[in-house]
Design an enzyme around this catalytic site. Structure first.
Site, PDB file in Angstrom:
ATOM      1  N   THR A  58      -2.426  -6.195   8.939  1.00  0.00           N
ATOM      2  CA  THR A  58      -2.924  -6.681   7.643  1.00  0.00           C
ATOM      3  C   THR A  58      -3.935  -7.815   7.766  1.00  0.00           C
ATOM      4  O   THR A  58      -4.918  -7.849   7.021  1.00  0.00           O
ATOM      5  CB  THR A  58      -1.719  -7.116   6.778  1.00  0.00           C
ATOM      6  OG1 THR A  58      -0.873  -5.976   6.627  1.00  0.00           O
ATOM      7  CG2 THR A  58      -2.150  -7.611   5.415  1.00  0.00           C
ATOM      8  N   CYS A  77       7.616   5.349   7.660  1.00  0.00           N
ATOM      9  CA  CYS A  77       6.772   5.294   6.461  1.00  0.00           C
ATOM     10  C   CYS A  77       7.714   5.187   5.263  1.00  0.00           C
ATOM     11  O   CYS A  77       8.634   5.993   5.128  1.00  0.00           O
ATOM     12  CB  CYS A  77       5.894   6.541   6.338  1.00  0.00           C
ATOM     13  SG  CYS A  77       5.012   6.579   4.770  1.00  0.00           S
ATOM     14  N   ASN A  79       0.822  -1.215   0.000  1.00  0.00           N
ATOM     15  CA  ASN A  79       0.000   0.000   0.000  1.00  0.00           C
ATOM     16  C   ASN A  79       0.845   1.250   0.000  1.00  0.00           C
ATOM     17  O   ASN A  79       1.960   1.280   0.524  1.00  0.00           O
ATOM     18  CB  ASN A  79      -0.983  -0.002   1.178  1.00  0.00           C
ATOM     19  CG  ASN A  79      -0.398   0.583   2.435  1.00  0.00           C
ATOM     20  OD1 ASN A  79      -0.429   1.790   2.630  1.00  0.00           O
ATOM     21  ND2 ASN A  79       0.168  -0.256   3.282  1.00  0.00           N
ATOM     22  N   ALA A  80       0.299   2.268  -0.624  1.00  0.00           N
ATOM     23  CA  ALA A  80       0.904   3.598  -0.589  1.00  0.00           C
ATOM     24  C   ALA A  80      -0.252   4.586  -0.546  1.00  0.00           C
ATOM     25  O   ALA A  80      -0.756   5.029  -1.581  1.00  0.00           O
ATOM     26  CB  ALA A  80       1.776   3.838  -1.809  1.00  0.00           C
TER      27      ALA A  80
HETATM   28  C1  DHB Z   1       1.571   4.595   4.759  1.00  0.00           C
HETATM   29  C2  DHB Z   1       2.269   4.949   5.875  1.00  0.00           C
HETATM   30  C3  DHB Z   1       3.106   4.032   6.488  1.00  0.00           C
HETATM   31  O1  DHB Z   1       3.832   4.301   7.581  1.00  0.00           O
HETATM   32  C4  DHB Z   1       3.219   2.780   5.970  1.00  0.00           C
HETATM   33  O2  DHB Z   1       4.016   1.892   6.556  1.00  0.00           O
HETATM   34  C5  DHB Z   1       2.510   2.435   4.878  1.00  0.00           C
HETATM   35  C6  DHB Z   1       1.694   3.344   4.254  1.00  0.00           C
HETATM   36  C7  DHB Z   1       0.688   5.525   4.028  1.00  0.00           C
HETATM   37  O3  DHB Z   1      -0.112   6.273   4.585  1.00  0.00           O
HETATM   38  O4  DHB Z   1       0.813   5.545   2.823  1.00  0.00           O
END
Ligand code: DHB
Length: 320
Positions: A281, A145, A86-87
């Site tokens: 998840t 992130c 995911n992003a």
């Molecule tokens: C996002 C932020 C995160 O810390 C991560 O591990 C995965 C996704 C996000 O908001 O895109």
């Protein structure tokens, strides 16, 4: 010898005749070692209350920053057989708006940990201060992130910068500060030691791992941001290794995170050195009942093996 003494130090923190699932992490008392991981459901007070009712020992919210962020455009998520990439781009309403959600959770029966990000040490500290003012029991610093520029891993993979953030936040709030770190570094033990030296009360290991997927028909990367973070069963062995290495490097508690789907995975993380574990998840696949099934599974394991408490098995694999 030194390691044995360390075990003793940790062991002394136990008190007998307690709920076997009870753990204490960074001064937070948890009725059981399961914690909702950041980024999964932790967006509104209603959902957070639901997760508490499902049996979580504590909650970590979705990461929140100083200003609102829309996040990336779609697609933001790819579901794979062995996990999710995911992003999202850290979408959040900003701490001033989010404070209203935190304030509604004053009566939450379990600790509320607010995940915080910033683009400078001062920004992290400002958000953390607001979160605590609204009622957060602790903050988890998102130093990991994997894809938003100027924050997360870009700060957290540099030990000096990570230390600056932690010191700034520690100087500003009196509640526990938990650092969530990345596996995407060459010297994980060195990073963990720096984080401990800066005064963090616990380490969460690990965040998602930089990953991507390409659509072979269109020939394009699938995510709008191209790079995302991989979570789920695929990352579990990496996360277990990280917890194991960090346990050898520091004395502060570790919260294990990464690909836990059942109680066996949870026990594995605890044996590696985690005092508590985060669940993320798997909720997308199996729903909120996983908290109860993981708790019950750990309880039965302890009983079957003759251990009195989760605390008896934290880091036990190191004694082999
Ligand atoms: C996002 C932020 C995160 O810390 C991560 O591990 C995965 C996704 C996000 O908001 O895109």
């Amino acid at each position: 010898m030194e390691k044995l003494l360390q075990h003793k130090k940790r062991d002394e923190m136990q008190s007998p005749n307690q709920n076997p699932l009870m753990v204490e992490v960074a001064g937070l008392k948890l009725k059981n070692p399961t914690i909702l991981a950041s980024g999964i459901l932790g967006t509104t007070s209603e959902i957070i209350e639901k997760v508490a009712k499902a049996g979580a020992g504590a909650i970590v919210t979705k990461s929140v920053g100083l200003k609102p962020r829309r996040g990336y455009s779609n697609p933001t998520l790819i579901q794979l057989d062995y996990g999710i990439i995911n992003a999202m781009g850290l979408p959040n309403p900003g701490i001033h708006q989010f404070k209203k959600e935190i304030e509604k959770l004053r009566d939450l029966p379990i600790p509320l940990i607010v995940s915080v990000y910033g683009f400078s040490p001062q920004e992290y500290a400002e958000v953390a201060e607001e979160a605590v003012e609204a009622g957060a029991d602790a903050v988890e610093l998102n130093l990991s992130c994997p894809h938003v520029g100027g924050t997360g891993t870009e700060i957290g993979s540099n030990p000096k910068l990570a230390m600056k953030v932690i010191r700034e936040v520690k100087g500003r709030i009196k509640k526990p500060v938990i650092a969530k770190i990345t596996a995407n570094v060459a010297d994980l033990k060195g990073l963990a030691r720096s984080i401990e030296e800066a005064g963090a009360d616990a380490i969460t290991a690990i965040n998602t791992i930089r990953a991507m997927a390409i659509d072979i028909e269109t020939t394009h990367p699938i995510l709008s941001n191209i790079i995302g973070g991989l979570s789920g069963p695929a990352v579990k062995p990496i996360a277990v290794r990280c917890v194991y290495e960090i346990y050898e490097a520091v004395d502060i508690p570790i919260i294990g995170c990464g690909g836990i789907i059942d109680w066996r995975d949870a026990v594995e993380f605890i044996l590696a050195g985690a005092s508590a574990i985060q669940i993320g998840t798997v909720i997308a696949y199996r729903g909120l009942s996983v908290f109860t099934s993981i708790k019950n599974g750990i309880f039965s394991y302890l009983k079957r093996k003759g251990y009195k408490s989760v605390k008896d098995i934290v880091g036990l694999s190191h004694r082999a």
